[in-house]
Design a protein around this motif. Sequence first.
Motif, PDB file in Angstrom:
ATOM      1  N   GLU A  52       0.804  -1.223   0.000  1.00 34.29           N
ATOM      2  CA  GLU A  52       0.000   0.000   0.000  1.00 34.29           C
ATOM      3  C   GLU A  52       0.835   1.271   0.000  1.00 34.29           C
ATOM      4  N   LYS A  53       1.993   1.210   0.615  1.00 35.84           N
ATOM      5  CA  LYS A  53       2.781   2.434   0.747  1.00 35.84           C
ATOM      6  C   LYS A  53       3.027   3.048  -0.625  1.00 35.84           C
ATOM      7  N   PRO A  54       2.743   4.326  -0.794  1.00 34.27           N
ATOM      8  CA  PRO A  54       2.941   4.922  -2.114  1.00 34.27           C
ATOM      9  C   PRO A  54       4.404   4.792  -2.549  1.00 34.27           C
ATOM     10  N   GLY A  55       4.576   4.424  -3.808  1.00 31.20           N
ATOM     11  CA  GLY A  55       5.927   4.376  -4.398  1.00 31.20           C
ATOM     12  C   GLY A  55       6.731   3.153  -4.026  1.00 31.20           C
ATOM     13  N   VAL A  56       6.085   2.097  -3.534  1.00 28.71           N
ATOM     14  CA  VAL A  56       6.885   0.922  -3.145  1.00 28.71           C
ATOM     15  C   VAL A  56       7.515   0.231  -4.349  1.00 28.71           C
ATOM     16  N   MET A  57       6.830   0.287  -5.474  1.00 31.23           N
ATOM     17  CA  MET A  57       7.353  -0.449  -6.629  1.00 31.23           C
ATOM     18  C   MET A  57       8.262   0.412  -7.488  1.00 31.23           C
ATOM     19  N   GLN A  58       9.376   0.780  -6.943  1.00 35.91           N
ATOM     20  CA  GLN A  58      10.339   1.579  -7.694  1.00 35.91           C
ATOM     21  C   GLN A  58      11.548   0.706  -8.007  1.00 35.91           C
ATOM     22  N   PHE A  59      12.020   0.784  -9.215  1.00 32.08           N
ATOM     23  CA  PHE A  59      13.216   0.020  -9.579  1.00 32.08           C
ATOM     24  C   PHE A  59      14.314   0.968 -10.054  1.00 32.08           C
ATOM     25  N   THR A  60      15.530   0.682  -9.700  1.00 33.29           N
ATOM     26  CA  THR A  60      16.632   1.507 -10.202  1.00 33.29           C
ATOM     27  C   THR A  60      16.893   1.107 -11.662  1.00 33.29           C
ATOM     28  N   LEU A  61      17.646   1.926 -12.341  1.00 30.19           N
ATOM     29  CA  LEU A  61      17.971   1.615 -13.731  1.00 30.19           C
ATOM     30  C   LEU A  61      18.710   0.282 -13.814  1.00 30.19           C
ATOM     31  N   GLU A  62      19.619   0.111 -12.850  1.00 27.93           N
ATOM     32  CA  GLU A  62      20.415  -1.116 -12.828  1.00 27.93           C
ATOM     33  C   GLU A  62      19.513  -2.347 -12.670  1.00 27.93           C
ATOM     34  N   GLU A  63      18.559  -2.215 -11.765  1.00 34.47           N
ATOM     35  CA  GLU A  63      17.642  -3.348 -11.529  1.00 34.47           C
ATOM     36  C   GLU A  63      16.832  -3.655 -12.789  1.00 34.47           C
ATOM     37  N   LYS A  64      16.423  -2.609 -13.467  1.00 32.03           N
ATOM     38  CA  LYS A  64      15.633  -2.841 -14.681  1.00 32.03           C
ATOM     39  C   LYS A  64      16.479  -3.528 -15.749  1.00 32.03           C
ATOM     40  N   ARG A  65      17.730  -3.097 -15.840  1.00 36.63           N
ATOM     41  CA  ARG A  65      18.606  -3.720 -16.860  1.00 36.63           C
ATOM     42  C   ARG A  65      18.860  -5.185 -16.536  1.00 36.63           C
TER      43      ARG A  65
END
Length: 1020
Positions: free
Chosen positions: A238-251
Motif C-alpha cells: 500500500e505504501k505509495p511508491g513501493v514499486m520503484q526500480f533503479t535503472l540497474e535493476e531494470k537492466r
Amino acid sequence: MHRLRTCAARLRPLTACQMAQSPSQPRPAQAPLRTFPQPTRHYTAPVAAEPFLNGTSSNYVEEMYYSWLENPKSVHKSWDIFFRNANAGAPPGAAYQSPLPLGGDLRGPGLGQAVVGSQPSVEKLVEDHLAVQTLIRAYQVRGHHIAKLDPLGISCVNFDDAPVTVGFHQVGFYGLDEADLDKVFRLPTTTFIGGNESALPLREIIRRLEMAYCQHIGVEFMFINDIDQCQWIRQKFEKPGVMQFTLEEKRTLLARMVRSTRFEEFLQRKWSSEKRFGLEGCESLIPALKTIIDKSSENGVENVIMGMPHRGRLNVLANVIRKELEQIFCQFDSKLEAADEGSGDVKYHLGMYHRRINRVTDRNITLSLVANPSHLEAVDPVVQGKTKAEQFYCGDADGKRVMSILLHGDAAFAGQGIVYETFHLSDLPSYTTHGTVHVVVNNQIGFTTDPRMARSSPYPTDVARVVNAPIFHVNADDPEAVVYVCNVAAEWRATFHKDVVVDLVCYRRNGHNEMDEPMFTQPLMYKQIRKQKGVLQKYAEKLIAEGVVTRQEYEEEISKYDKICEEAYARSKDEKILHIKHWLDSPWPGFFTLDGQPKSMSCPSTGLNEEELENIGRVASSVPEEDFTIHGGLSRILKGRAAMIQSRMVDWALGEYMAFGSLLKEGIHVRLSGQDVERGTFSHRHHVLHDQNVDKRTCIPMNHLSSNQAPYTVCNSSLSEYGVLGFELGFAMASPNALVLWEAQFGDFHNMAQCIIDQFICPGQAKWVRQNGIVLLLPHGMEGMGPEHSSARPERFLQMCNDDPDVFPKITEDLPVRQLYDCNWIVVNCSTPANYFHVLRRQILLPFRKPLIIFTPKSLLRHPEAKSSFDEMLPGTHFQRMIPDDGSTCKNPGAVKRLIFCTGKVYYELVKERRSRGMEDTVAISRIEQLSPFPFDLVKAETDKFPQAEIAWCQEEHKNQGYYDYVKPRLRTTTDQARPIWYVGRDPAAAPATGNKKAHLVELQRLLDTAFKLDAFKDL
Ligand SMILES: Cc1ncc(C[n+]2csc(CCOP(=O)(O)OP(=O)(O)O)c2C)c(N)n1
Ligand SMILES: [Mg+2]
C-alpha cells in the motif's frame, strides 16, 4: 485524568452489568479495544442523547477517543473539539460542534469555539468515516478479484458470487455519494496508503487503493489470523511508491528475461521436434526465481533446495541453477550412450546440485533441484525432508541458512492431494522447514483441461489458505510486478518463517509439449495467444521507451546470449558419453571413492559388546530425569525391561533400542517418524515418557545415552502416509550417516504412499544414480484383525525386486554384500529381536545405502519365545539371512521327510504345531529372514542338507499374496529345478484376510494341518 476516563465511559453505551458498577472504571492498560463488552440495548441517558454513539459507531468513536487521549492531534479537529467539550462537561447532545466542510479547510475551528452542532451532520460524518473504512477493507479483502492478473484477458476465475463493490462508481453502496469524493477522510491504522499523510480525499484514497490492489498484483491475505502479518503485507503493497526500480535493476531484469526467452528459442531452433515442456508464456519465471534466491541470499540463506515439475525445468537448470549448457544440450543427443549404471531418466526429470557465488550478493550459495518422477507434486514432501535434513546437519534451527522453493503447475497444485499434505507439515515442529516459497506457473490450463473443469476453487492456490500463507497473484506479463512480489515473498519468508505463494498468472504459448496441438481443445484461448506479443518484447519496448536501454543495447544482449548458447552447443558435440552422475542432486562427499564406488565390499560384524548392551538396556529401563512421574503401567514395563537386561535377554522393543542406541553412540543420527511412533501403535516402544503431573513435560531416554552421542529424533507425524514417507525419504537423501525410519501404522497403509515407493524408493538409484538408506517398518501378520490390519502386502515389494529368479549366483565370499549392492532394495521379515537389531545396524555399517523394507511382526512384540539372548548380539555376530533348523532334525538329516521354508511369525505357529504332533525329527523348519536379495547360497545348503525331504513353502498369507510367487522360482533355481516346491498356505483370495475371527482360525488350522500331513502332496 479522571474527567477523561469519565468521558470515555460516557462515549459508549453501557451494559447492564456495567450500569451496576462505577461508570468511571479505568480502561485496563493492555486491554485490546475489541475485548470491551458488547453494547446492549440498555442505554443510559447521555448516550441516547448522542445517537451516533450507538452500535458499531461507538467502537469507532471509542478508538478515536483513545487515539485522542494519546495525541489530540491524531484525530480530526472536529473530534478534538468534541472530546474536549465532552471532557469539559458539556451536557448530553451538546458536546458537538458542527464541523467545517471537510473538503475545504482542514484546520477546523479553534478551541473555545461554540460547542453546539447539528446532530444529523455529525451522524453523517461518523457514518461516512465508517463507510470509507469499509471501502478500504473491501479493497484489502477483495481487490484481487478485479486486479488485471490475466495477460490474455480471458481469465476464467469467476467471482460472480462475490461481487466486489469498489471503485469510484460504487461509493453509493457504502452510503457515500459523488460529492463525498472530494471530502477528506481520516485513514484508519489498518492502511498505509497515506504514506506520511493521515487523511486524504476520498478520490485519492480510492485511486491509491486501486494502485495497490487492482493492477497487475492481486494480494490475497486478509484470511491471515495474525494482525502483525496483515499489517506487514499492507505496508508492502500500500505504501505509495513501493514499486520503484533503479535503472540497474531494470537492466538486470531485462537481461534475465533475455536469457529465459532466448534459451527456449534456441532449443526450439535446434530440436524442434523434441519434447522439452518449454516455458514460453511464462518467461518471467526465471527472474522470479532469481529474485527469490538473491533476496534470500541477502538475508543469509546459503542453501536453496528446489523441487519443480516439467514446465520450464531445463530453463531453470540453465539459467537459475546454472548447469553447464553443454550438459543440457547433450541430453538431446539420442546417439550418446550412458556411462553410468542404471536405467536413467528423461532430461526434464533429472536433478542437479551446484555450489557457486551469487553474483548479486557476492555470497556463496548452494542450489539443488531434486530429481523427480512424472507424478506431479510427488517431489514436494521429498524436497521438504531434504531441506529439513540440511537444516538439521548445519544446526540451522530457524531455517535462516537453508530454505526450499517449490514450483507447481496450476492444475497439479489444485488437484494433487499431496500438496495439501505437504502444507500441513509446514508448521509441525519435527517437519517444519521454516517457510517455503511456492511459485505456481499458472498458465490457466492443465494439458487439455480448462481450470473450470480442473478445480472447484476460484484460484488454483486456495489450498495454501489452510496454513494462512499469503498468496500473491501476479500478471506474469509484467516482469517488474513479478520481481516485486518475489522480493516480498522472500522477505516474508525471512521475517515470519512461514510459507508464501507466488501465483504467476501466465499462458502456455505452445501445446502441452512442443508436439501437441492445443487448438483441438482450446481454440479461442489459442487464437488469443497467437495475437499475444511476447513478454520480452513488451518489456524491452517499455524500457527503450523509458530510456533505460537503447534498442542497440537490447539487441546486443540478445546476441551475447545467443552466442553463449551456440558455443555451448558446439562443445556439447564433443561429449562422447552421457553421465547421469552429473545430474546428482545430493552428493555424499567422502562416502564413496573418488570415482563413486563403495570403499569396500564387506560389512563388519554388527554385534556389540556386553557392556554396551547393558548400558543401553539400563537407559531403556530408566527415567533419566529427576522428579519425573511416569504412568504406573509404564513403570511395570520398565521394570520388565530391567529384569530382561538382568537375564541378558531382549524382546522386540529392546532389540530396537539396542540398535538405535548403539548407532547414536557411534554418532549416527536416528530419526523415527510416522503415526504414533513415539509410543508405538501397539504400545510396545515408549520412546517418549510423559510426566503424569506436569503438562507437556516429556523425556526421551534415548537422548541420555552419552554426552557425545548423536541426537535421536522420534516424532509422531501428521496422519499422512504419502507426505510423511516422501518427507523421510528426502531426509534420508541428505546424508548417508543417519538411520531414517518411517513406520506405517498398519502395514497396508503404505498404500497411501505408493507413489513414493514406486517412483522414488524402488527405482531411485536406477533412475537418478543416487542411493538412499531409508527404512520402512511395516507391521504385518495374520492375526484375525480383518482385511486391512493384517497384510503389509509383501508381494508388492517382492514383485519390484530386481534380482533374477532364474540365475543362481556365483558363490563367493563377498556374495552377501555384493548381492545387497546389486539390488534395488532389501526386503526382510525378521523373526527374532536379535536379527532385527542386526539388520538395523547393518543398514549403517554397509559401505553403500539401499532402502530397507522390514515387515515387522505384531504378535511377536510380546511373544514369550520371540526373545533373543545377548549371545546373539555380541561381537562377531551378524544378521542371519536365513535361520536354519537347528533342532533334532540335524541329528539325522537323512530322515527328515519335509523341509518347510517360511518367513516371519508363522514360524512360531509351525514350531508349536510340530511340537504338539511330536514331529521334530521328521519335519525341518527353516526361516528365510532376508527375502530379497534371496539367500540362494544358504537355502542351497539347507536343501542339500535334507536330500530326502519334500520342500514346501509355508505362508499364512493367501496364495496370490505374501511371498510364494517370489520364493517359488528361486527355490526351483536353487534346487536346479529338480525338486518340486509345494505350497502350504491359504487359498487365493481377493481380500488380504477374512474379517471373521472363526474363519481366520479355521484357515490357520487348515494350513498347519497341511504343513504336517506328510502325504498331503502325494496325489498332486
Ligand atoms: C500424478 C499425475 N497425474 C497426471 C499426470 C499427467 N500430466 C502430466 S502434465 C499434466 C498437466 C499438468 O498441468 P499443470 O499442473 O497446470 O502444469 P502445466 O503443464 O500446465 O505447466 C498432466 C495431467 C502426471 N504427470 N502426474
Ligand atoms: Mg497449467
